[in-house]
Write a protein that holds these residues in place. Structure first.
Motif, mmCIF file in Angstrom:
data_model
loop_
_atom_site.group_PDB
_atom_site.id
_atom_site.type_symbol
_atom_site.label_atom_id
_atom_site.label_comp_id
_atom_site.label_asym_id
_atom_site.label_seq_id
_atom_site.Cartn_x
_atom_site.Cartn_y
_atom_site.Cartn_z
ATOM 1 N N HIS A 4 52.946 40.061 35.148
ATOM 2 C CA HIS A 4 51.969 41.160 35.085
ATOM 3 C C HIS A 4 52.694 42.505 34.986
ATOM 4 O O HIS A 4 52.328 43.350 34.164
ATOM 5 C CB HIS A 4 51.047 41.130 36.301
ATOM 6 C CG HIS A 4 50.097 42.287 36.353
ATOM 7 N ND1 HIS A 4 49.090 42.460 35.431
ATOM 8 C CD2 HIS A 4 50.026 43.341 37.198
ATOM 9 C CE1 HIS A 4 48.425 43.571 35.720
ATOM 10 N NE2 HIS A 4 48.976 44.131 36.777
ATOM 11 N N VAL A 37 52.308 45.013 31.827
ATOM 12 C CA VAL A 37 51.829 46.395 31.956
ATOM 13 C C VAL A 37 52.911 47.365 31.484
ATOM 14 O O VAL A 37 52.604 48.370 30.837
ATOM 15 C CB VAL A 37 51.347 46.690 33.393
ATOM 16 C CG1 VAL A 37 50.950 48.154 33.545
ATOM 17 C CG2 VAL A 37 50.156 45.789 33.753
ATOM 18 N N GLY A 44 54.576 51.551 34.539
ATOM 19 C CA GLY A 44 53.914 50.258 34.369
ATOM 20 C C GLY A 44 54.629 49.146 35.116
ATOM 21 O O GLY A 44 53.997 48.300 35.754
ATOM 22 N N HIS A 79 54.052 49.686 39.054
ATOM 23 C CA HIS A 79 52.733 50.035 39.588
ATOM 24 C C HIS A 79 52.257 49.126 40.711
ATOM 25 O O HIS A 79 51.551 49.568 41.604
ATOM 26 C CB HIS A 79 51.691 50.102 38.454
ATOM 27 C CG HIS A 79 51.170 48.781 38.020
ATOM 28 N ND1 HIS A 79 51.901 47.919 37.225
ATOM 29 C CD2 HIS A 79 49.987 48.160 38.278
ATOM 30 C CE1 HIS A 79 51.188 46.828 37.016
ATOM 31 N NE2 HIS A 79 50.021 46.953 37.634
ATOM 32 N N ASP A 80 52.637 47.861 40.708
ATOM 33 C CA ASP A 80 52.223 46.930 41.765
ATOM 34 C C ASP A 80 53.385 46.556 42.681
ATOM 35 O O ASP A 80 53.391 45.471 43.265
ATOM 36 C CB ASP A 80 51.640 45.650 41.145
ATOM 37 C CG ASP A 80 50.182 45.786 40.739
ATOM 38 O OD1 ASP A 80 49.534 46.775 41.134
ATOM 39 O OD2 ASP A 80 49.692 44.893 40.019
ATOM 40 N N THR A 91 52.059 55.825 39.813
ATOM 41 C CA THR A 91 51.831 54.425 40.203
ATOM 42 C C THR A 91 50.693 54.318 41.207
ATOM 43 O O THR A 91 49.871 53.412 41.118
ATOM 44 C CB THR A 91 53.105 53.772 40.773
ATOM 45 O OG1 THR A 91 53.588 54.551 41.879
ATOM 46 C CG2 THR A 91 54.189 53.628 39.733
ATOM 47 N N HIS A 129 46.670 54.397 40.134
ATOM 48 C CA HIS A 129 45.873 53.286 39.599
ATOM 49 C C HIS A 129 45.025 52.620 40.683
ATOM 50 O O HIS A 129 44.151 51.813 40.385
ATOM 51 C CB HIS A 129 46.752 52.263 38.855
ATOM 52 C CG HIS A 129 47.341 51.198 39.714
ATOM 53 N ND1 HIS A 129 48.468 51.391 40.485
ATOM 54 C CD2 HIS A 129 46.964 49.912 39.920
ATOM 55 C CE1 HIS A 129 48.759 50.265 41.130
ATOM 56 N NE2 HIS A 129 47.865 49.363 40.803
ATOM 57 N N LEU A 186 47.104 53.798 32.638
ATOM 58 C CA LEU A 186 47.487 52.779 33.621
ATOM 59 C C LEU A 186 46.259 52.282 34.375
ATOM 60 O O LEU A 186 46.071 51.075 34.542
ATOM 61 C CB LEU A 186 48.521 53.334 34.603
ATOM 62 C CG LEU A 186 48.919 52.386 35.741
ATOM 63 C CD1 LEU A 186 49.599 51.130 35.194
ATOM 64 C CD2 LEU A 186 49.828 53.103 36.733
ATOM 65 N N TYR A 187 45.432 53.209 34.820
ATOM 66 C CA TYR A 187 44.211 52.846 35.545
ATOM 67 C C TYR A 187 43.336 51.924 34.688
ATOM 68 O O TYR A 187 42.800 50.926 35.175
ATOM 69 C CB TYR A 187 43.449 54.120 35.918
ATOM 70 C CG TYR A 187 42.174 53.891 36.679
ATOM 71 C CD1 TYR A 187 42.184 53.715 38.060
ATOM 72 C CD2 TYR A 187 40.949 53.850 36.023
ATOM 73 C CE1 TYR A 187 41.011 53.511 38.767
ATOM 74 C CE2 TYR A 187 39.764 53.647 36.720
ATOM 75 C CZ TYR A 187 39.804 53.472 38.087
ATOM 76 O OH TYR A 187 38.629 53.257 38.777
ATOM 77 N N ASP A 218 45.457 48.238 33.698
ATOM 78 C CA ASP A 218 45.953 47.330 34.737
ATOM 79 C C ASP A 218 45.047 46.109 34.868
ATOM 80 O O ASP A 218 45.489 44.969 34.706
ATOM 81 C CB ASP A 218 46.078 48.077 36.067
ATOM 82 C CG ASP A 218 46.513 47.180 37.209
ATOM 83 O OD1 ASP A 218 47.331 46.269 36.981
ATOM 84 O OD2 ASP A 218 46.029 47.385 38.337
ATOM 85 N N GLU A 219 43.785 46.333 35.150
ATOM 86 C CA GLU A 219 42.833 45.225 35.296
ATOM 87 C C GLU A 219 42.586 44.530 33.947
ATOM 88 O O GLU A 219 42.445 43.316 33.882
ATOM 89 C CB GLU A 219 41.504 45.744 35.851
ATOM 90 C CG GLU A 219 41.605 46.379 37.218
ATOM 91 C CD GLU A 219 41.725 45.378 38.353
ATOM 92 O OE1 GLU A 219 41.041 44.347 38.313
ATOM 93 O OE2 GLU A 219 42.512 45.629 39.278
#
Length: 193
Positions: free
Chosen positions: A26, A30, A54, A57-58, A89, A92, A110-111, A114-115
């Motif tokens: 993921h 991203v 990207g 971000h998580d 980051t 999002h 990014l927002y 992402d999903e």
């Protein structure tokens, strides 16, 4: 935008906190998607910045899911990473885990994606090819409307992201499919399950 971390350093930091192949794929997806949009939207000089945002971000999601977008800020500050990257980051998670609103076009992208990359990836896995290379907009739209499919991918966030950008939902989905096509092979090569 200040970029004070290399791609290699960002990857090393990501893999310190994330080992699950799903999460690594993921992050790489991203990253590639963000680089595509940076180029498409005229931010070529910031390709690396968009990509690293990207990628990271998580950062905190696998280890600290209850503190997502909060713990990541702390980790990055401890490492001396620029506030530009930290804000980007964290944004999002706007209205989900933090009140940091996406401001820059990059943060809005990014927002929005992402999903959506998660949803598109799930649709692709249902296909015989298991690939986005032959995936069409209509297939994603059909699954977008089926709320039980990839239920963890928030349709509200995707729709809100498109609105933040001033784009139609179809435009966002179409370009995100194209973006994912550009990085699919590299993602598969980088992470094997």
């Amino acid at each position: 935008m200040e970029l004070n971390i290399t791609r290699e350093q960002a990857w090393n930091l990501l893999t310190k906190y994330n080992q699950d192949p799903f999460h690594l794929k993921h992050a790489l997806t991203v990253e590639g998607t963000m680089r595509y949009f940076a180029d498409k939207l005229g931010f070529q000089e910031d390709l690396d910045f968009w990509g690293i945002v990207g990628l990271l971000h998580d950062l905190d999601f696998e280890r600290y899911p209850e503190e997502h977008c909060i713990r990541g800020q702390e980790i990055m500050r401890e490492k001396g990473i620029s506030e530009d990257i930290i804000h980007a980051t964290a944004s999002h998670g706007y209205n989900l885990t933090v009140d940091i609103e996406p401001e820059h076009t990059m943060e809005k992208v990014l927002y929005a994606v992402d999903e959506l990359t998660g949803l598109i990836g799930a649709v692709a896995l249902m296909r015989p090819s298991k690939s986005v290379q032959d995936l069409e907009l209509k297939s994603v739209k059909k699954k977008f409307k089926t709320l039980s499919f990839a239920a963890g991918c928030s349709r509200d966030v995707i729709q809100n992201g498109a609105e933040m950008l001033g784009w139609e939902l179809d435009e966002l989905i179409e370009h995100t499919i194209l973006a994912m096509r550009t990085c699919e092979d590299a993602v598969k090569a980088a992470v094997s399950e």
